[in-house]
Design an enzyme around this catalytic site. Structure first.
Site, PDB file in Angstrom:
ATOM      1  CE1 TYR A 150      -3.135   3.016   0.771  1.00 14.39           C
ATOM      2  CE2 TYR A 150      -2.557   2.806   3.098  1.00 14.39           C
ATOM      3  CZ  TYR A 150      -3.207   3.479   2.074  1.00 14.39           C
ATOM      4  OH  TYR A 150      -3.929   4.607   2.362  1.00 14.39           O
ATOM      5  CE1 TYR A 163       5.024  -3.291  11.515  1.00 16.63           C
ATOM      6  CE2 TYR A 163       3.706  -1.820  12.885  1.00 16.63           C
ATOM      7  CZ  TYR A 163       4.401  -2.067  11.722  1.00 16.63           C
ATOM      8  OH  TYR A 163       4.491  -1.087  10.763  1.00 16.63           O
ATOM      9  CB  SER A 167       2.853  -3.892   8.493  1.00 13.66           C
ATOM     10  OG  SER A 167       1.847  -4.136   7.535  1.00 13.66           O
ATOM     11  CE  LYS A 210      -0.378 -10.659   4.745  1.00 14.18           C
ATOM     12  NZ  LYS A 210       0.584 -10.644   5.833  1.00 14.18           N
TER      13      LYS A 210
END
Ligand code: UDP
Length: 328
Positions: free
Chosen positions: A11, A140, A76, A35
């Protein structure tokens, strides 16, 4: 000279690639497409593979004239990291170790690293400043902090200069609608609310309405993904000009509650969006707001789309035209 973007099909990565190319940069992407989406790359030079594949990294660095790296490739999701810490340390920390080792071997001495507000854990004050304590509350955030620390040591030992960018809540999409956000499963608030606006969900769960905030719901600092993208380009320029490492927060400095986000989505989409209160989500601090004055002063970064309306309008433009996300 080219910039290698790891995780460039994701993204934030794909929006950064778009921005870099618009600035005239030559870009090479490495992504394992676990992803990320091939369609998000448009027509960018692309290698499919893993950061831990030393031979592939050798090939990329030997066959392209790479001058700097922007490093996004990582797992993430906060919640998932709590369930799968081994996977997160393996992919994020060990993957970055391989990349950094290969950069040092090939004499590449500039990296912009995709870090996170999760490095702070529960903030001791808001807005959060870069020198505030970093005590992550999930694996994370811990993996991202470990990589930041490795980069700091690598500066002293090998002269590898780094800019670490700690993002707050990335949202929105390319204003021209070429690319956008597509996670499976989706866990982020704005796309979830827009899925409800599209009728793909019956309602939105508000994770906790008993936080010590005005309306009881969590407050976050939403920042347009293209403003994040622009900060990466400015960080590269700073590394070229000053050869100095640094850490920067990236946010708008304004907080919106979960209820305010849902209300803004209702206004922008003109749709009825049902919501219901659900239990708190583990590990969510009540308020996360960035001080980005350091990025503004040192990188010359000025967000171009600072309002929540603009961020949600661009996200809605993408989601309503691509209700099922990317084809590939
Ligand atoms: N949130 C929510 N319902 C959802 C998804 C998220 O209430 O279905 C809340 C979440 O608890 C947090 C805020 O929205 O307070 C932003 O969450 P998101 O996952 O988008 O980003 P994060 O803050 O975890 O990076």
């Amino acid at each position: 000279m080219a910039v290698l973007v790891t995780g460039g099909a994701g993204y934030i990565g794909s929006h950064t690639v778009l921005h870099l190319k618009a600035q005239g940069e030559e870009v090479i992407v490495l992504d394992n497409l676990e992803k990320g989406h091939r369609d998000a790359l448009l027509d960018t030079t692309f290698y499919k593979g893993d950061l831990r594949d030393d031979l592939l990294l050798d090939e990329i660095f030997n066959t392209n004239n790479i001058d700097a790296v922007i490093h996004f490739a990582a797992n993430s999701l906060v919640g998932e990291s709590v369930e799968k810490p081994l996977e997160y340390y393996e992919n994020n920390v060990i993957g970055s170790h391989h990349l950094i080792k290969k950069m040092v071997e090939h004499g590449i001495n500039k990296i912009v690293f995709s870090s996170t507000a999760a490095t702070y854990g529960n903030p001791t004050r808001v807005p959060i400043q870069e020198e505030d304590p970093t005590i992550p509350t999930n694996p994370y955030g811990d993996t991202k902090l470990a990589i930041e620390k490795l980069l700091q040591w690598a500066d002293g030992a090998y002269g590898l200069k780094s800019v670490c960018l700690r993002y707050f809540n990335a949202a929105g999409a390319d204003p021209e609608g070429r690319i956008g956000e597509d996670h499976t499963p989706e866990s982020h608030l704005i796309p979830i609310v827009l899925q409800a606006a599209l009728g793909q969900r019956d309602n939105v769960s508000i994770f906790g309405d008993d936080y010590p905030t005005e309306d009881g719901t969590c407050i976050r600092d939403y920042i347009h993904v293209l403003d994040l993208a622009a900060a990466h380009y400015l960080a590269l320029r700073k590394l070229n000009n000053t050869r100095k490492s640094g850490i920067y927060n990236l946010g708008n400095g304004t907080g919106f509650s979960v209820k305010q986000v849902i209300d803004t989505c209702r206004r922008v989409t003109e749709k009825t969006i049902a919501s219901k209160t659900a239990p708190r989500r583990a590990g969510d601090p009540a308020v996360l707001i960035a001080s980005s004055s350091k990025a503004r002063a040192e990188l010359g970064w000025i967000p171009k789309y600072p309002t929540l309306e603009e961020i949600i309008t661009h996200a809605w433009n993408w989601h309503s035209k691509h209700p099922d996300g990317y084809n590939d």
